[in-house]
Design an enzyme around this catalytic site. Structure first.
Site, PDB file in Angstrom:
ATOM      1  N   LYS A 114      32.765  42.211  39.593  1.00 14.04           N
ATOM      2  CA  LYS A 114      31.576  42.415  40.422  1.00 14.04           C
ATOM      3  C   LYS A 114      30.339  41.742  39.847  1.00 14.04           C
ATOM      4  O   LYS A 114      29.481  41.281  40.589  1.00 14.04           O
ATOM      5  CB  LYS A 114      31.297  43.909  40.632  1.00 14.04           C
ATOM      6  CG  LYS A 114      32.283  44.565  41.580  1.00 14.04           C
ATOM      7  CD  LYS A 114      31.726  45.845  42.170  1.00 14.04           C
ATOM      8  CE  LYS A 114      32.684  46.421  43.208  1.00 14.04           C
ATOM      9  NZ  LYS A 114      32.325  47.759  43.635  1.00 14.04           N
ATOM     10  N   LYS A 206      43.498  40.879  47.858  1.00 17.80           N
ATOM     11  CA  LYS A 206      43.515  42.207  48.495  1.00 17.80           C
ATOM     12  C   LYS A 206      42.511  42.283  49.652  1.00 17.80           C
ATOM     13  O   LYS A 206      41.501  41.574  49.655  1.00 17.80           O
ATOM     14  CB  LYS A 206      43.332  43.268  47.411  1.00 17.80           C
ATOM     15  CG  LYS A 206      42.056  43.912  47.311  1.00 17.80           C
ATOM     16  CD  LYS A 206      41.974  44.935  46.214  1.00 17.80           C
ATOM     17  CE  LYS A 206      40.486  45.094  46.004  1.00 17.80           C
ATOM     18  NZ  LYS A 206      40.007  46.270  45.462  1.00 17.80           N
ATOM     19  N   LYS A 209      36.193  44.801  51.548  1.00 20.24           N
ATOM     20  CA  LYS A 209      34.949  44.846  52.319  1.00 20.24           C
ATOM     21  C   LYS A 209      34.126  43.601  52.103  1.00 20.24           C
ATOM     22  O   LYS A 209      33.315  43.222  52.927  1.00 20.24           O
ATOM     23  CB  LYS A 209      34.082  46.011  51.825  1.00 20.24           C
ATOM     24  CG  LYS A 209      34.553  47.366  52.177  1.00 20.24           C
ATOM     25  CD  LYS A 209      33.742  48.405  51.391  1.00 20.24           C
ATOM     26  CE  LYS A 209      34.329  49.783  51.579  1.00 20.24           C
ATOM     27  NZ  LYS A 209      33.838  50.744  50.598  1.00 20.24           N
TER      28      LYS A 209
HETATM   29  P1  AMP Z   1      36.414  50.372  47.881  1.00 13.89           P
HETATM   30  O1  AMP Z   1      36.616  49.738  49.208  1.00 13.89           O
HETATM   31  O2  AMP Z   1      36.575  49.399  46.769  1.00 13.89           O
HETATM   32  O3  AMP Z   1      35.176  51.222  47.785  1.00 13.89           O
HETATM   33  O4  AMP Z   1      37.628  51.378  47.685  1.00 13.89           O
HETATM   34  C1  AMP Z   1      37.725  52.672  48.217  1.00 13.89           C
HETATM   35  C2  AMP Z   1      39.158  53.191  48.030  1.00 13.89           C
HETATM   36  O5  AMP Z   1      40.087  52.407  48.792  1.00 13.89           O
HETATM   37  C3  AMP Z   1      39.665  53.129  46.591  1.00 13.89           C
HETATM   38  O6  AMP Z   1      40.492  54.251  46.335  1.00 13.89           O
HETATM   39  C4  AMP Z   1      40.460  51.864  46.561  1.00 13.89           C
HETATM   40  O7  AMP Z   1      41.447  51.884  45.565  1.00 13.89           O
HETATM   41  C5  AMP Z   1      41.074  51.834  47.956  1.00 13.89           C
HETATM   42  N1  AMP Z   1      41.295  50.436  48.412  1.00 13.89           N
HETATM   43  C6  AMP Z   1      40.337  49.506  48.656  1.00 13.89           C
HETATM   44  N2  AMP Z   1      40.883  48.345  49.084  1.00 13.89           N
HETATM   45  C7  AMP Z   1      42.226  48.543  49.103  1.00 13.89           C
HETATM   46  C8  AMP Z   1      43.341  47.722  49.470  1.00 13.89           C
HETATM   47  N3  AMP Z   1      43.184  46.471  49.909  1.00 13.89           N
HETATM   48  N4  AMP Z   1      44.574  48.248  49.356  1.00 13.89           N
HETATM   49  C9  AMP Z   1      44.752  49.538  48.933  1.00 13.89           C
HETATM   50  N5  AMP Z   1      43.749  50.361  48.587  1.00 13.89           N
HETATM   51  C10 AMP Z   1      42.499  49.893  48.666  1.00 13.89           C
END
Ligand code: AMP
Ligand code: TRP
Length: 344
Positions: A114, A206, A209
């Site tokens: 990040k 992956k 967002k």
């Molecule tokens: P974030 O979008 O990074 O705030 O992630 C929020 C939650 O979603 C966390 O528990 C991440 O591990 C999960 N997460 C985010 N992106 C993925 C993805 N592409 N595949 C699986 N889990 C995800």
């Protein structure tokens, strides 16, 4: 105060939630409501570790809350709130800043990703982020944390912090009435399902967002037409759907789409391949679009409906925050006594 099984998890109100968030974490959040006491948080203090436009942040907090509820989180059953309303998070976060070591944080890969090349310009908050995350969990002495695989390293750090706190203050912890000298539990990640949902444009990255291409992800707020269009446009390879799992090897895009279908229909990948093996992607994509629009269409529609009454969302958050405060209060009182602070 005995340690009882308790679930805590959270997501940041940045950008819109997508299929990776849903399948990677939220599906488990919803399931665990039936078996555990659950606390689910919109982690707004984590969000501001990178710049957030204040007026948009407020909307994003409500939006994520609406998506949580629309996806199946029940604010009666679970405690549902936004982090900044419960001061225990920031307070315990500070104490953990004094427990965690620089060397531990220097190893965090999410910070390196990040912060990018210009690390000098990253906020101190972004660096200390994992300490606040440990505080989120441990302010409730939570034991189970449903998250995606990418959060594993942060959970390890939370366990290290819990252990160091327990060791450093052993005498005081015993004096406070915890005869076995254990105040904080070792929180465990709960990771199931497709551990990583990948980008629709590149099966080796992956779904995220922050990907500049909106075609790379399916947002929980996308309408049915958009979901169908994104699936039609999803990258594939020239071969069709294999009949066995081995046939997905080295084909990240195919593996991702089949994995998404399996997760959305709650069946093993083997079963999906048995049904679709030998077919072309065009047919498979139609079937995938159907299940995806059915499931996500409902979530998106319900979230939009909830967003029309922001006062009601704020009321739900305030109610959840009051319940969260009540759970964190005795923990924080003990922490202050253990550390040697004076409280009234
Ligand atoms: P974030 O979008 O990074 O705030 O992630 C929020 C939650 O979603 C966390 O528990 C991440 O591990 C999960 N997460 C985010 N992106 C993925 C993805 N592409 N595949 C699986 N889990 C995800
Ligand atoms: N760091 C998590 C993420 O980026 C969000 C988060 C903050 C969290 N605090 C938490 C997740 C506590 C689980 C438990 O997705």
């Amino acid at each position: 105060m005995k340690i009882t099984p308790r679930v805590f998890s959270g997501m940041q109100p940045t950008g819109s939630l997508h299929l990776g968030n849903y399948l990677g974490a939220m599906v488990n959040w919803i399931k665990m409501q039936d078996t555990h006491e659950c606390i689910y948080c919109v982690v707004d203090l984590h969000a501001i570790t990178v710049w957030q436009e204040p007026s948009e942040l407020r909307t994003a907090i409500r939006q994520v809350t609406a998506s949580y509820i629309a996806a199946g989180l029940d604010p009666q059953k679970s405690v549902l709130f936004n982090q900044s309303q419960v001061s225990a998070h920031a307070e315990l976060g500070w104490i953990f800043n004094c427990v965690a070591r620089l060397g531990w944080l220097n190893r965090m890969t999410q910070f390196k990703e990040k912060a990018g090349k210009d690390r000098e310009q990253a906020s101190v908050g972004l660096y200390a982020y994992p300490n606040l995350m440990a505080a989120d969990i441990l302010a409730y002495r939570a034991t189970h944390v449903p998250v995606g695989e990418d959060q594993k390293q942060h959970l390890e750090l939370a366990r290290d912090i819990a252990q160091k706190f327990n060791n450093d203050f052993k005498t005081e912890i015993v004096a406070a009435g915890f005869a076995d000298g254990i105040f904080f539990p070792q929180p465990e990640p709960v990771i199931t399902g497709p551990t990583r949902v990948m980008s629709l444009r590149d099966g080796t990255k992956k779904m995220s967002k922050s990907d500049p291409s909106d075609l790379s992800r399916i947002n929980l707020m996308d309408d049915a037409d958009t979901v169908a269009r994104k699936i039609q446009k999803a990258k594939t390879d020239p071969d069709g759907i294999p009949s066995e799992v081995k046939g997905l090897e080295g084909r990240p895009e195919a593996e991702n789409l089949v994995g998404i279908y399996a997760a959305l229909t709650d069946q093993p990948v083997e079963a999906v391949l048995r049904d679709f093996g030998g077919q072309q992607f065009s047919a498979f994509k139609k079937a995938l679009a159907d299940v995806a629009t059915d499931k996500l269409g409902r979530i998106g529609g319900e979230a939009s409906r909830l967003m029309q009454d922001p006062a009601e969302i704020d009321r739900i958050l305030a109610d959840g925050a009051a319940r969260a405060r009540a759970i964190a209060k005795p923990v924080m009182d003990n922490v202050k006594d253990i550390v040697g602070l004076i409280r009234s």
